[in-house]
Design an enzyme around this catalytic site. Structure first.
Site, PDB file in Angstrom:
ATOM      1  N   HIS A  67       0.831  -1.189   0.000  1.00 44.73           N
ATOM      2  CA  HIS A  67       0.000   0.000   0.000  1.00 44.73           C
ATOM      3  C   HIS A  67       0.868   1.242   0.000  1.00 44.73           C
ATOM      4  O   HIS A  67       2.032   1.205   0.388  1.00 44.73           O
ATOM      5  CB  HIS A  67      -0.927   0.016   1.221  1.00 44.73           C
ATOM      6  N   CYS A 218       2.176   3.777  11.675  1.00 47.52           N
ATOM      7  CA  CYS A 218       3.111   3.255  10.678  1.00 47.52           C
ATOM      8  C   CYS A 218       3.402   4.360   9.671  1.00 47.52           C
ATOM      9  O   CYS A 218       2.725   5.394   9.676  1.00 47.52           O
ATOM     10  CB  CYS A 218       2.537   2.015   9.982  1.00 47.52           C
TER      11      CYS A 218
END
Length: 702
Positions: A67, A218
């Site tokens: 992603h 993240c």
């Protein structure tokens, strides 16, 4: 609004089109391109690869979630692929058979990111993943992912749907804690209960469960952030622990209520980017790990924080920096930690280097070296005078460069001691600049500031004083100590060393210059953007920052460093062009992008090739880099800008010879890698069917 996933974005036979994570991402991305969701296939895949390089996206349970956020994405999109043979995405338990490619625009709104985060949470539900493995058609799989199938329940009642008209609230701190363990004495997170004593108690009160607050984050803030939150929440329920999670994701975050933090018995940080407002959690037993640990082993983290609470072990504010802030994980040696501290400072310094250096270089290019003697544009500026504009650019660049050493020192200290290290670090860096200790003084000031703050943080402070420690006490004491050491103890010796180094660079000639060019070329190409590469680059920039008067020695070093750094990706691009059969299909595609990356001085463009075949690629790259560095020095090439690649050719002295040096190194590296790969008995081309092109064959529905 169009759907984020449809049957056209599903491939249930992904293994027929892809045998690697790069090929899988390409196959799914092509489906996005076919629907107009992605404008530039290669540009988008480069962003996916860059995110993958930060941390593998494979998860336990056979899941891969490549992603990224990318300017090449037109709208948030999700593509799904299922592989019967499995594709390696770096998960500890083996290959992934369920692959989700998540594409978010660079400016995606909160509603879209909320929907993507909902998917991340649902991946923690085994009934959802089992249903996907049993799906018999793309339509069924897409409906399952959108939440339109009854046999794929969301793991949480309040989880947002993936339907296109979903209007769910942003997942935040309270969402992850909306369920509390059943049983006598259980309370909601909004009920703070009794606050902690000034000294930590071994265990919580017997009439309530153990309470934990957690923060997950993240680099992208789309997937792992929310998966770690869901994983920790589920493990907390299983252990009878009351856990409240603050997800610091791309869609923003809601800070945990101060009362919830005060009532907590322990803290878990599962993150790969700095925790925002970390000092809120000071004085608690704390476990600090990477975000994947929160996804893969939440029960261990909960047990660890409970053990720390039982021992009365607490963490002071900033005492445990994150992997990005300082990188020091438990068990790492001092040398590794030192390298990461220095890298922290250099990474924050680079934007100042690029902006200031290019402005100074443009000033020199337009107005010549005498522009450095021009009066202040505040006193003399003619709108129609070319020299005035050159002086303006030069003087703005000089101001930007004045921040270089303080920023370097400040963020080295930040890497060591978190936010409390910023003030003494910046003060020490400013002193280094004032006493002409330069780049070396900034390094010393940052390390000293960080060490002083870390020492202060180890002192046990009474609870009433803890609130003023990071705001008043630590900045005051640490700045005074750093100032004393820089002004009266080490500042003068460092300033003399810096002056000697600058003089040596200015007088480089002949064999000495060529030898330095070889060394710098080897360093630039050894780890392709890693620590050694950054040391060589920082050395060149340090000389440039102390050379506003135009001495050529520092300009020669900067030229050699940039030229050598361009060689590895250009060489790999050339090698994949002339002998493509020696490379896999994915490598041949990466070779196309490497032309642009190399020309732009992005050494990291060679990393995919080095990761796949380090014993052949790295020595070849180093040989070419050494040749280019030596030739650049021998030709007397100069560079006034710290970055830019071929786009700053007008600012290069002896530009033709400079390009010749780059071409020579590129030919040497490409020739060596082709030779070494040709010597092996089996090649990647044998994995491709005869006549197969580099493009994976993917059937894309219209």
């Amino acid at each position: 609004m169009s759907q984020m996933i449809s049957a056209e974005l599903v491939d249930l036979d992904l293994d027929l089109a892809a045998d690697s994570k790069e090929a899988a991402a390409r196959a799914l991305a092509k489906r996005m391109v076919a629907l107009g969701r992605v404008r530039d296939l290669d540009g988008f895949l480069a962003d996916v690869a860059a995110r993958e390089a930060q941390m593998p996206t494979g998860l336990d349970g056979g899941i891969g979630i490549p992603h990224c956020r990318s300017a090449h994405v037109t709208e948030p999109t999700l593509a799904f692929g299922r592989s019967a043979t499995g594709i390696d995405f770096g998960a500890p338990d083996g290959p992934a058979d369920l692959i989700f490619l998540i594409a978010a625009p660079a400016g995606a709104d909160d509603a879209h990111l909320t929907i993507l985060s909902a998917l991340a949470r649902r991946l923690m539900d085994t009934s959802f993943t089992s249903a996907l493995r049993a799906a018999t058609s793309p339509d069924e799989a897409a409906a399952l992912i959108r939440g339109e199938q009854d046999d794929a329940p969301s793991p949480r009642p309040d989880a947002p749907s993936l339907r296109p008209d979903a209007t769910a609230p942003m997942p935040d701190a309270t969402a992850a804690a909306s369920e509390t363990p059943a049983g006598p004495g259980a309370s909601t997170p909004k009920d703070p209960g009794p606050g902690p004593d000034p000294d930590p108690a071994p265990d919580p009160a017997p009439d309530r469960p153990f309470r934990i607050v957690a923060v997950t984050s993240c680099p992208t803030g789309i997937a792992h952030t929310y998966m770690a939150a869901e994983s920790l929440t589920r493990a907390g329920h299983a252990e009878g622990v009351e856990i409240t999670v603050e997800t610091q994701g791309s869609a923003g975050f809601t800070r945990l209520d101060a009362a919830v933090i005060a009532a907590a018995d322990g803290v878990i940080f599962a993150h790969d980017v700095p925790v925002r407002d970390k000092e809120r959690f000071a004085g608690k037993p704390t476990v600090d790990v990477g975000v994947k640990a929160g996804v893969n082993r939440p029960a261990e983290l909960i047990a660890e924080v409970r053990d720390k609470a039982a021992r009365g072990e607490i963490t002071a504010a900033g005492a445990r920096p994150s992997p990005v802030e300082a990188g020091g994980e438990a068990g790492e040696g001092y040398g590794t930690k030192l390298r990461k501290w220095l890298m922290s400072g250099v990474s924050y310094m680079v934007p100042f280097v690029a902006a200031g250096g290019l402005l100074i270089a443009l000033g020199f290019a337009i107005g010549g070296y005498k522009v450095s003697e021009a009066p202040s544009v505040m006193d003399h500026f003619l709108w129609t005078d070319q020299t005035s504009w050159a002086a303006l650019l030069f003087q703005v660049g000089q101001v930007a460069f004045k921040f270089l050493v303080p920023v370097l020192a400040g963020y080295i200290a930040y890497g060591m001691a978190d936010r409390p290290g910023l003030v003494p670090g910046f003060v020490g860096g400013a002193i280094a600049l004032d006493i002409k200790a330069g780049f070396l003084g900034g390094l010393a000031a940052g390390l000293i500031a960080g060490a002083v703050v870390m020492a202060i943080q180890k002192v046990r402070i009474p609870a009433p004083l803890r609130g003023i420690m990071p705001v008043v006490v630590i900045p005051l004491i640490s700045s005074a100590i750093v100032g004393f050491l820089m002004f009266l103890v080490i500042g003068e010796p460092i300033a003399k060393l810096q002056s000697a180094l600058t003089s040596w660079l200015g007088g480089l000639s002949g064999a000495n210059a060529i030898t330095l060019g070889v060394i710098l070329g080897l360093m630039m190409c050894f780890d392709l953007g890693g620590p050694l590469n950054k040391v060589a680059y920082a050395f060149a920039v340090g000389g440039l920052s102390n050379n506003a008067t135009g001495a050529e020695g520092s300009f020669k070093v900067m030229a050699a460093v940039m030229a050598a750094g361009m060689v590895p990706p250009l060489a790999m691009a050339l090698a994949t062009t002339v002998r493509g059969r020696l490379f896999t299909a994915a490598e041949r595609e990466n070779g196309k992008a490497a032309w642009v990356l190399g020309a732009s001085f992005v050494t990291e463009g060679a990393i995919p090739f080095a990761a796949a075949d380090p014993l052949r690629v790295i020595p070849s790259a180093m040989a070419g880099g050494a040749v280019t560095g030596a030739l650049s020095m021998a030709f007397g090439c100069t560079l006034q800008a710290p970055h830019g690649g071929v786009f700053v050719v007008p600012l290069i002295g002896h530009a033709f010879l400079y390009l010749l040096a780059i071409a020579a190194g590129t030919l040497v590296s490409a020739g060596l890698v082709v030779l070494l790969k040709g010597l092996r008995r089996t090649g990647p081309e044998q994995r491709d069917a005869p006549g197969e092109t580099a493009e994976p064959k993917v059937a894309v529905a219209a």
